[in-house]
Design a protein around this motif. Structure first.
Motif, mmCIF file in Angstrom:
data_model
loop_
_atom_site.group_PDB
_atom_site.id
_atom_site.type_symbol
_atom_site.label_atom_id
_atom_site.label_comp_id
_atom_site.label_asym_id
_atom_site.label_seq_id
_atom_site.Cartn_x
_atom_site.Cartn_y
_atom_site.Cartn_z
ATOM 1 N N ALA A 243 -11.639 12.886 64.917
ATOM 2 C CA ALA A 243 -10.236 12.744 64.489
ATOM 3 C C ALA A 243 -9.299 13.373 65.514
ATOM 4 N N ASP A 244 -9.685 14.519 66.091
ATOM 5 C CA ASP A 244 -8.851 15.171 67.099
ATOM 6 C C ASP A 244 -8.735 14.310 68.347
ATOM 7 N N ILE A 245 -9.832 13.689 68.775
ATOM 8 C CA ILE A 245 -9.814 12.848 69.978
ATOM 9 C C ILE A 245 -8.939 11.619 69.757
ATOM 10 N N VAL A 246 -9.116 10.957 68.612
ATOM 11 C CA VAL A 246 -8.307 9.770 68.318
ATOM 12 C C VAL A 246 -6.828 10.139 68.219
ATOM 13 N N SER A 247 -6.547 11.283 67.583
ATOM 14 C CA SER A 247 -5.152 11.728 67.452
ATOM 15 C C SER A 247 -4.520 11.980 68.817
ATOM 16 N N LYS A 248 -5.252 12.597 69.731
ATOM 17 C CA LYS A 248 -4.710 12.861 71.069
ATOM 18 C C LYS A 248 -4.532 11.577 71.864
ATOM 19 N N LEU A 249 -5.465 10.621 71.703
ATOM 20 C CA LEU A 249 -5.326 9.336 72.384
ATOM 21 C C LEU A 249 -4.043 8.632 71.950
ATOM 22 N N PHE A 250 -3.808 8.580 70.642
ATOM 23 C CA PHE A 250 -2.600 7.920 70.140
ATOM 24 C C PHE A 250 -1.345 8.711 70.522
ATOM 25 N N PHE A 251 -1.443 10.036 70.517
ATOM 26 C CA PHE A 251 -0.267 10.843 70.857
ATOM 27 C C PHE A 251 0.185 10.576 72.291
ATOM 28 N N ASN B 256 -19.132 14.045 70.133
ATOM 29 C CA ASN B 256 -20.322 14.885 70.279
ATOM 30 C C ASN B 256 -20.131 15.929 71.376
ATOM 31 N N ALA B 257 -19.499 15.510 72.489
ATOM 32 C CA ALA B 257 -19.228 16.458 73.569
ATOM 33 C C ALA B 257 -18.282 17.565 73.104
ATOM 34 N N ALA B 258 -17.263 17.209 72.320
ATOM 35 C CA ALA B 258 -16.328 18.208 71.793
ATOM 36 C C ALA B 258 -17.026 19.133 70.801
ATOM 37 N N LEU B 259 -17.963 18.596 70.010
ATOM 38 C CA LEU B 259 -18.709 19.427 69.054
ATOM 39 C C LEU B 259 -19.596 20.433 69.782
ATOM 40 N N GLN B 260 -20.206 20.002 70.892
ATOM 41 C CA GLN B 260 -21.021 20.918 71.673
ATOM 42 C C GLN B 260 -20.182 22.038 72.283
ATOM 43 N N GLU B 261 -18.912 21.735 72.582
ATOM 44 C CA GLU B 261 -18.002 22.762 73.069
ATOM 45 C C GLU B 261 -17.467 23.648 71.953
ATOM 46 N N LYS B 262 -17.854 23.324 70.696
ATOM 47 C CA LYS B 262 -17.439 24.072 69.501
ATOM 48 C C LYS B 262 -15.930 24.083 69.323
ATOM 49 N N ARG B 263 -15.314 22.943 69.614
ATOM 50 C CA ARG B 263 -13.872 22.840 69.393
ATOM 51 C C ARG B 263 -13.558 22.752 67.903
ATOM 52 N N PHE B 264 -14.437 22.091 67.133
ATOM 53 C CA PHE B 264 -14.327 22.031 65.682
ATOM 54 C C PHE B 264 -15.724 22.198 65.105
ATOM 55 N N ASP B 265 -15.794 22.384 63.777
ATOM 56 C CA ASP B 265 -17.082 22.674 63.160
ATOM 57 C C ASP B 265 -17.795 21.441 62.622
ATOM 58 N N SER B 266 -17.208 20.245 62.816
ATOM 59 C CA SER B 266 -17.877 19.027 62.350
ATOM 60 C C SER B 266 -17.558 17.875 63.297
ATOM 61 N N LEU B 267 -18.467 16.886 63.281
ATOM 62 C CA LEU B 267 -18.284 15.720 64.146
ATOM 63 C C LEU B 267 -17.049 14.914 63.742
ATOM 64 N N GLU B 268 -16.783 14.841 62.435
ATOM 65 C CA GLU B 268 -15.629 14.067 61.957
ATOM 66 C C GLU B 268 -14.319 14.671 62.451
ATOM 67 N N LYS B 269 -14.222 16.003 62.422
ATOM 68 C CA LYS B 269 -12.999 16.656 62.898
ATOM 69 C C LYS B 269 -12.836 16.470 64.407
ATOM 70 N N CYS B 270 -13.931 16.509 65.147
ATOM 71 C CA CYS B 270 -13.860 16.301 66.597
ATOM 72 C C CYS B 270 -13.387 14.885 66.913
#
Length: 468
Positions: free
Chosen positions: A262-270, A246-260
Motif C-alpha cells: 500500500a505504501d509503494i502504490v501510494s507513493k507511485l500515485f503521489f 517484499n523488498a520493503a518488508l525485508q528493510e522492515k519499513r512496515f510490519d506486513s506485506l500489505e502495508k508495504c
C-alpha cells in the motif's frame, strides 16, 4: 513530543538579552568551528572568538548577564564568559578527551538551528537545485538497468518521493516569500530602493534562482511525461509491485506485506499525480503572483516619480504636461522665463491631409414593424429547454463515462460499447469533456486505432482523478 521536551528551556534566552548581537556572532563563530573541524578543541574555539569578536567584546557590557569581576577585566575573560554562557544555555557541551584536552560537543538540535541561522543570513541564497532531473534520472536508471531488481526500484521510488516532497516545499516557500517583497515595497519612499530590490534581490533570488530553472533547465514540462511513463509501467506490473513490497518488508519499513505494498502504490500515485498538477496548482499560481508584484513595482515607481518634488520630479511633471499638444504652446510661453525651451514641429506626409468630417444624417422613410408579435422570452426558454434535453448535454456525457468506468480507475476506448451513431458521438464528446475543470476523469493518448462495429476510434486511456 513538544518543543521544550527536545531543547533546553533557556536555549533562546541569550538571543533575547541586551547583548543578543554578540551572542548571535558567537553562534556564527561556533558554526564556523563546527564546519572546519571534526573535533573542536575548547582552546581553538576560545581563540576564534577572541580574534574574530575583539571589537564587539571590547564594547559589550555583560553585567546584566551575570559576568564575574574577574571575567570582565579583559577580552580573554569575556571570551571565556561567552563560552560558559553557551554551555549553561545548552548550545554546547564539554567533554575531556584521551589527551586530557577539553572538546566542544554540539547537540543535534544545536547543529540544526545553527544551520538554519547560517542559511537565513547567507548572501548566497541562490543555490542551485535539480529536484525534477534527479527524480527523472533516478527512476529512468532503475527502470532501464538490466541488473536492477525490485530493491533498486523500491529505493528509486523512495528517492523520487522525497525529491517530490522537497520540490513541493520549495514551490510553497517561493510562493509565500513573494509576499515579503510586497511588504518591503510598501515602506519604500525612494525609486532607487524599489529598483534595487526588484532587479538585485527579487529577480536574482526568486526568478533566476527558482522560477526560470523549473521552466528551462530543471523543467517540469520537459521531464513530466518520461517520469509518468516509468511510474505507469510499474503500476501496471503486479508482479513487480509484489517484489518491491517484499523488498520493503525485508528493510522492515512496515510490519506486513500489505502495508508495504500500500505504501509503494501510494507513493507511485503521489509522484505521478504531483507532476500532473505542478503546472496548474503551483507554477501558474506563482506566475500570477510574480505578475502582480511586477505590476505593483511599476506602479510604485510611477507614483514615486510623479510625486517626486526634486528637479527630476519637476522635469517629469513638465514633460508629461507638454505632451498634450493642445496646451503645449501656452505652457511653453509660461515657462520660457525659467527654462530656455521651445516647441518644435515638422511637416510630414500627413501634414497636407485633411481628415474627412462625417456628413449630417438625413431623415429616411420610417421602417415598418411587422404586425406579427414574437414572444422573445418564450423563444429563449424553448431554446434553453432544448439544450437541456439534448442527448449530448454534459449530464448525459457524465452518465456515459460513469457507466464506462464503473468501480474501476482506468478504462480504454476498446471498453466502449459503440452500437450506433449516438454512442460514437458521445465517445468523442467524452474525450473533449475531459479538459473541463469539474471533470472527474482525465485522458492519456495511446498509440493505435480501435475498431468497434463499423466505427473506428483512436485508442485513449480514461483515468479517474484521485479525490483529495
Amino acid at each position: 513530543m513538544r518543543l521544550f521536551d527536545v531543547v533546553p528551556e533557556e536555549l533562546f534566552s541569550i538571543l533575547a538579552s541586551p547583548n543578543r548581537l554578540i551572542y548571535a556572532d558567537a553562534l556564527s563563530v561556533l558554526y564556523d568551528a563546527f564546519r572546519e573541524n571534526l573535533k573542536i578543541q575548547k582552546n581553538t574555539f576560545f581563540t576564534m572568538i577572541r580574534s574574530r569578536l575583539e571589537d564587539e567584546l571590547a564594547r559589550s557590557e555583560f553585567s546584566e548577564d551575570g559576568i564575574s569581576e574577574e571575567e570582565a577585566q579583559d577580552l580573554s575573560g569575556r571570551a571565556r564568559f561567552l563560552i560558559r554562557k553557551l554551555k549553561e544555555r545548552g548550545w554546547i557541551e564539554l567533554e575531556r578527551g584521551d589527551d586530557f584536552e577539553e572538546y566542544i560537543i554540539l547537540p543535534d538540535y544545536s547543529i540544526k538551528i545553527l544551520e538554519l541561522f547560517s542559511e537565513l543570513t547567507s548572501e548566497n541564497r541562490s543555490s542551485g537545485f535539480s529536484f525534477v532531473y534527479d527524480t527523472y534520472s533516478t527512476l529512468r536508471m532503475a527502470h532501464e538497468d538490466p541488473d536492477g531488481g525490485a530493491y533498486e526500484k523500491m529505493m528509486a521510488l523512495n528517492g523520487a518521493y522525497d525529491k517530490t516532497l522537497a520540490l513541493i516545499k520549495m514551490l510553497k516557500t517561493v510562493y509565500h516569500n513573494i509576499n515579503r517583497y510586497f511588504q518591503q515595497q510598501i515602506d519604500m519612499r525612494d525609486v532607487n530602493q524599489v529598483l534595487a530590490m526588484h532587479f538585485d534581490d527579487f529577480l536574482q533570488h526568486v526568478v533566476e534562482a527558482y522560477i526560470r530553472p523549473l521552466k528551462i533547465k530543471d523543467s517540469i514540462p520537459k521531464y513530466k511525461v518520461p517520469i509518468q511513463q516509468v511510474l505507469d509501467s510499474w503500476l501496471e506490473d503486479n508482479d513487480l509491485l509484489n517484489a518491491m513490497a517484499n523488498a520493503a518488508l525485508q528493510e522492515k519499513r512496515f510490519d506486513s506485506l500489505e502495508k508495504c505494498r500500500a505504501d509503494i502504490v501510494s507513493k507511485l500515485f503521489f509522484v505521478k499525480e504531483s507532476y500532473e498538477d505542478f503546472e496548474n496548482e503551483y507554477l501558474n499560481e506563482i506566475d500570477i503572483k510574480v505578475r502582480r508584484y511586477t505590476r505593483a513595482t511599476t506602479q510604485k515607481i510611477e507614483s514615486l516619480s510623479n510625486n517626486d518634488q526634486t528637479v527630476r520630479g519637476n522635469l517629469v511633471y513638465l514633460l508629461n504636461a507638454l505632451s498634450d499638444t493642445s496646451k503645449a504652446s501656452e505652457l511653453t510661453d509660461r515657462i520660457q522665463p525659467v527654462f530656455q525651451i521651445f516647441a518644435q514641429s515638422w511637416m510630414g506626409e500627413g501634414s497636407l491631409y485633411s481628415q474627412r468630417r462625417p456628413g449630417k444624417r438625413e431623415k429616411c422613410d420610417p421602417v415598418l414593424i411587422s404586425e406579427e408579435s414574437v414572444d422573445l422570452s418564450r423563444k429563449a426558454l424553448d431554446e434553453f429547454g432544448a439544450a437541456i434535453n439534448s442527448p449530448y448535454n454534459k449530464k448525459n456525457i457524465r452518465a456515459y463515462m460513469e457507466k464506462l468506468l464503473g468501480n474501476a480507475d482506468i478504462a480504454y476506448t476498446k471498453d466502449m460499447p459503440i452500437e450506433n451513431d449516438m454512442d460514437y458521438i458521445l465517445s468523442g464528446l467524452a474525450v473533449i469533456a475531459a479538459s473541463d475543470r469539474d471533470s472527474f476523469y482525465r485522458i492519456e493518448p495511446v498509440s493505435g486505432v480501435v475498431a468497434s462495429n463499423k466505427y473506428e476510434l483512436p485508442s485513449v486511456r480514461f483515468i479517474r482523478k484521485k479525490v483529495r
